[in-house]
Design an enzyme around this catalytic site. Structure first.
Site, mmCIF file in Angstrom:
data_model
loop_
_atom_site.group_PDB
_atom_site.id
_atom_site.type_symbol
_atom_site.label_atom_id
_atom_site.label_comp_id
_atom_site.label_asym_id
_atom_site.label_seq_id
_atom_site.Cartn_x
_atom_site.Cartn_y
_atom_site.Cartn_z
ATOM 1 N N TYR A 114 15.635 -19.451 -18.356
ATOM 2 C CA TYR A 114 16.799 -18.926 -17.413
ATOM 3 C C TYR A 114 16.189 -19.163 -15.683
ATOM 4 O O TYR A 114 15.173 -20.866 -15.668
ATOM 5 C CB TYR A 114 15.998 -17.907 -16.843
ATOM 6 C CG TYR A 114 14.499 -17.651 -16.414
ATOM 7 C CD1 TYR A 114 13.731 -17.602 -17.088
ATOM 8 C CD2 TYR A 114 14.089 -17.011 -15.154
ATOM 9 C CE1 TYR A 114 12.448 -17.256 -17.068
ATOM 10 C CE2 TYR A 114 13.580 -16.738 -14.884
ATOM 11 C CZ TYR A 114 11.595 -16.922 -15.360
ATOM 12 O OH TYR A 114 10.648 -16.341 -15.142
ATOM 13 N N ARG A 150 15.701 -28.757 -13.569
ATOM 14 C CA ARG A 150 14.775 -27.705 -14.321
ATOM 15 C C ARG A 150 15.502 -26.770 -15.323
ATOM 16 O O ARG A 150 15.072 -27.308 -16.267
ATOM 17 C CB ARG A 150 13.332 -26.851 -13.493
ATOM 18 C CG ARG A 150 13.120 -26.401 -14.214
ATOM 19 C CD ARG A 150 11.732 -25.785 -13.188
ATOM 20 N NE ARG A 150 12.215 -25.031 -12.683
ATOM 21 C CZ ARG A 150 11.299 -23.920 -11.548
ATOM 22 N NH1 ARG A 150 10.376 -24.157 -11.544
ATOM 23 N NH2 ARG A 150 12.572 -23.018 -11.524
ATOM 24 N N ARG A 199 21.122 -12.293 -37.298
ATOM 25 C CA ARG A 199 19.873 -12.553 -37.016
ATOM 26 C C ARG A 199 19.361 -13.358 -38.086
ATOM 27 O O ARG A 199 19.242 -13.264 -39.337
ATOM 28 C CB ARG A 199 18.652 -11.285 -36.956
ATOM 29 C CG ARG A 199 17.164 -11.738 -36.267
ATOM 30 C CD ARG A 199 16.894 -10.132 -36.499
ATOM 31 N NE ARG A 199 15.233 -10.758 -36.255
ATOM 32 C CZ ARG A 199 14.148 -11.285 -36.840
ATOM 33 N NH1 ARG A 199 14.986 -11.244 -37.794
ATOM 34 N NH2 ARG A 199 13.344 -11.203 -36.584
ATOM 35 N N LYS A 202 11.001 -23.404 -18.739
ATOM 36 C CA LYS A 202 11.036 -21.621 -18.156
ATOM 37 C C LYS A 202 12.001 -20.695 -18.893
ATOM 38 O O LYS A 202 12.966 -20.735 -19.146
ATOM 39 C CB LYS A 202 12.355 -21.727 -17.015
ATOM 40 C CG LYS A 202 11.726 -20.792 -15.746
ATOM 41 C CD LYS A 202 11.877 -21.068 -14.715
ATOM 42 C CE LYS A 202 12.203 -20.004 -13.448
ATOM 43 N NZ LYS A 202 11.004 -19.441 -13.272
ATOM 44 N N GLU A 209 -2.214 -20.935 -12.976
ATOM 45 C CA GLU A 209 -0.764 -20.277 -12.083
ATOM 46 C C GLU A 209 -0.382 -18.469 -11.619
ATOM 47 O O GLU A 209 -1.191 -17.633 -12.819
ATOM 48 C CB GLU A 209 1.047 -20.830 -11.810
ATOM 49 C CG GLU A 209 1.293 -20.498 -14.106
ATOM 50 C CD GLU A 209 2.030 -21.691 -13.729
ATOM 51 O OE1 GLU A 209 2.722 -22.054 -13.087
ATOM 52 O OE2 GLU A 209 2.529 -21.020 -15.166
ATOM 53 N N LEU A 231 4.223 -23.988 -14.953
ATOM 54 C CA LEU A 231 6.251 -24.893 -14.462
ATOM 55 C C LEU A 231 5.354 -25.262 -13.415
ATOM 56 O O LEU A 231 4.766 -25.222 -12.681
ATOM 57 C CB LEU A 231 6.315 -22.866 -14.239
ATOM 58 C CG LEU A 231 7.738 -23.346 -14.228
ATOM 59 C CD1 LEU A 231 8.927 -23.792 -15.523
ATOM 60 C CD2 LEU A 231 8.639 -21.734 -13.208
HETATM 61 N N1 PDD Z 1 9.076 -17.277 -11.592
HETATM 62 N N2 PDD Z 1 4.927 -20.056 -11.794
HETATM 63 C C1 PDD Z 1 5.560 -19.435 -12.670
HETATM 64 C C2 PDD Z 1 5.156 -18.688 -14.181
HETATM 65 C C3 PDD Z 1 6.574 -18.553 -12.662
HETATM 66 O O1 PDD Z 1 7.292 -17.560 -13.276
HETATM 67 C C4 PDD Z 1 7.507 -19.256 -11.434
HETATM 68 C C5 PDD Z 1 8.957 -18.454 -10.733
HETATM 69 C C6 PDD Z 1 6.860 -20.009 -10.432
HETATM 70 C C7 PDD Z 1 7.072 -20.909 -9.351
HETATM 71 O O2 PDD Z 1 8.510 -21.338 -9.673
HETATM 72 P P1 PDD Z 1 9.280 -21.647 -8.389
HETATM 73 O O3 PDD Z 1 8.827 -22.034 -7.642
HETATM 74 O O4 PDD Z 1 10.345 -22.955 -9.119
HETATM 75 O O5 PDD Z 1 10.348 -20.678 -8.464
HETATM 76 C C8 PDD Z 1 6.048 -20.689 -11.299
HETATM 77 C C9 PDD Z 1 10.559 -17.052 -10.853
HETATM 78 C C10 PDD Z 1 10.664 -16.331 -9.258
HETATM 79 C C11 PDD Z 1 10.423 -15.410 -11.791
HETATM 80 O O6 PDD Z 1 10.688 -15.705 -13.123
HETATM 81 O O7 PDD Z 1 11.021 -14.598 -10.935
#
Ligand code: PDD
Length: 283
Positions: free
Chosen positions: A33, A52, A100, A148, A181, A205
């Site tokens: 996603y 990405r 499945r 992601k 993070e 990420l």
């Molecule tokens: N999440 N680290 C993680 C684990 C994340 O899920 C996200 C973003 C980030 C920041 O990435 P970016 O700056 O590219 O949004 C770092 C999104 C916003 C979400 O899952 O809703």
């Protein structure tokens, strides 16, 4: 006005937008996603997010159901028909619908859905003024969180634990006691005029907001070090932040029972937000 979502080539009423019970996203979390911020009807750092997304697809050996160039058209169209000024677009691709079976299906077509959400600028500004509270939680995720994926059970549990403690974000702690993070954001601290964030690896990420903030800081000559930090560093921190596509740059005023600085947002919060906003590309 009713909300419109995108499902596999169709624009549907959100309440009538469905995927099949044997979608591999539903059964295996076999999907990826992206979240795109929207500011003033424009997409924030579109190229970074779409590149990405394609990297995530490649890492999972998954096909894109539409051409790379078509994403922009649909995202902009969703922003327009939902009359979004500020907010986000959530986009998800799974390996598709198949009986499945753990193995990749032979002929399944990847499923693609997109959802638009409006978030007023005032909501962001109000949170920014107060700053947010963070709870530290053990990092229980798999070893490829640089991809992601929609495999988000550990972050869901972490965020709920933070919520149960009246915090807005969880900072994930690795086996050596360092922050990797946030559950859905990048983590930062400022200590003695040096800004710390975790170096890139398979354990975090590569945040698109992180990349833009770093670009903005370079111009402002702020000292940045991509170095892990732990709870001792947090105790000594003057300021702390999270960044993400939905929070942009958001100050942190408390981590567990530790007040950051004097417990109010510090002077660098606005400086970093400005540096970030100047560095982003809007399209
Ligand atoms: N999440 N680290 C993680 C684990 C994340 O899920 C996200 C973003 C980030 C920041 O990435 P970016 O700056 O590219 O949004 C770092 C999104 C916003 C979400 O899952 O809703």
């Amino acid at each position: 006005m009713s909300k419109i979502s995108y499902v596999n080539g169709n624009y549907c009423e959100h309440k009538d937008s469905f995927v099949h019970i044997e979608d591999r996203g539903y059964q295996f979390a076999d999907g990826v996603y992206e979240v795109f911020g929207v500011i003033n009807k424009k997409i924030v750092d579109y190229d970074g997010h779409i590149n990405r997304l394609f990297r995530s697809l490649k890492e999972l050996r998954m096909n894109s159901p539409i051409n790379k160039s078509s994403y922009y058209f649909h995202i902009k169209r969703l922003v327009k028909i939902n009359r979004i000024d500020d907010g986000l677009i959530y986009l998800q691709i799974t390996r598709g619908v198949a009986e499945r079976d753990f193995k990749f299906p032979k002929n399944a077509r990847s499923s693609l859905v997109m959802i638009a959400k409006g978030i007023s600028q005032d909501t962001y500004d109000d949170t920014f003024k107060k700053g947010i509270k963070v709870k530290t939680v053990k990092d229980l995720r798999w070893k490829r969180v640089d991809i992601k994926t929609i495999n988000l059970l550990a972050p869901v549990l972490a965020k709920q634990e933070a919520t149960d403690h009246y915090c807005q974000e969880a900072w994930l702690i690795d086996d050596d006691g360092f922050v990797t993070e946030g559950s859905s954001s990048t983590a930062w601290i400022l200590k003695k005029n040096v800004l710390y964030t975790t170096p890139l690896s398979n354990s975090i990420l590569n945040g698109i907001t992180r990349q833009s903030l770093i670009k903005g800081l370079n111009k402002n000559k702020v000292r940045l070090t991509e170095k892990k930090f732990n709870i001792i560093d947090i105790k000594e921190a003057d300021e702390a932040f999270i960044t993400s596509a939905t929070q942009y740059v958001m100050p942190v005023v408390k981590v567990d029972h530790i007040k950051i600085g004097n417990g109010k947002i510090g002077k660098y919060a606005s400086i970093f937000r400005k540096a970030y906003m100047e560095a982003v590309k809007l399209s």
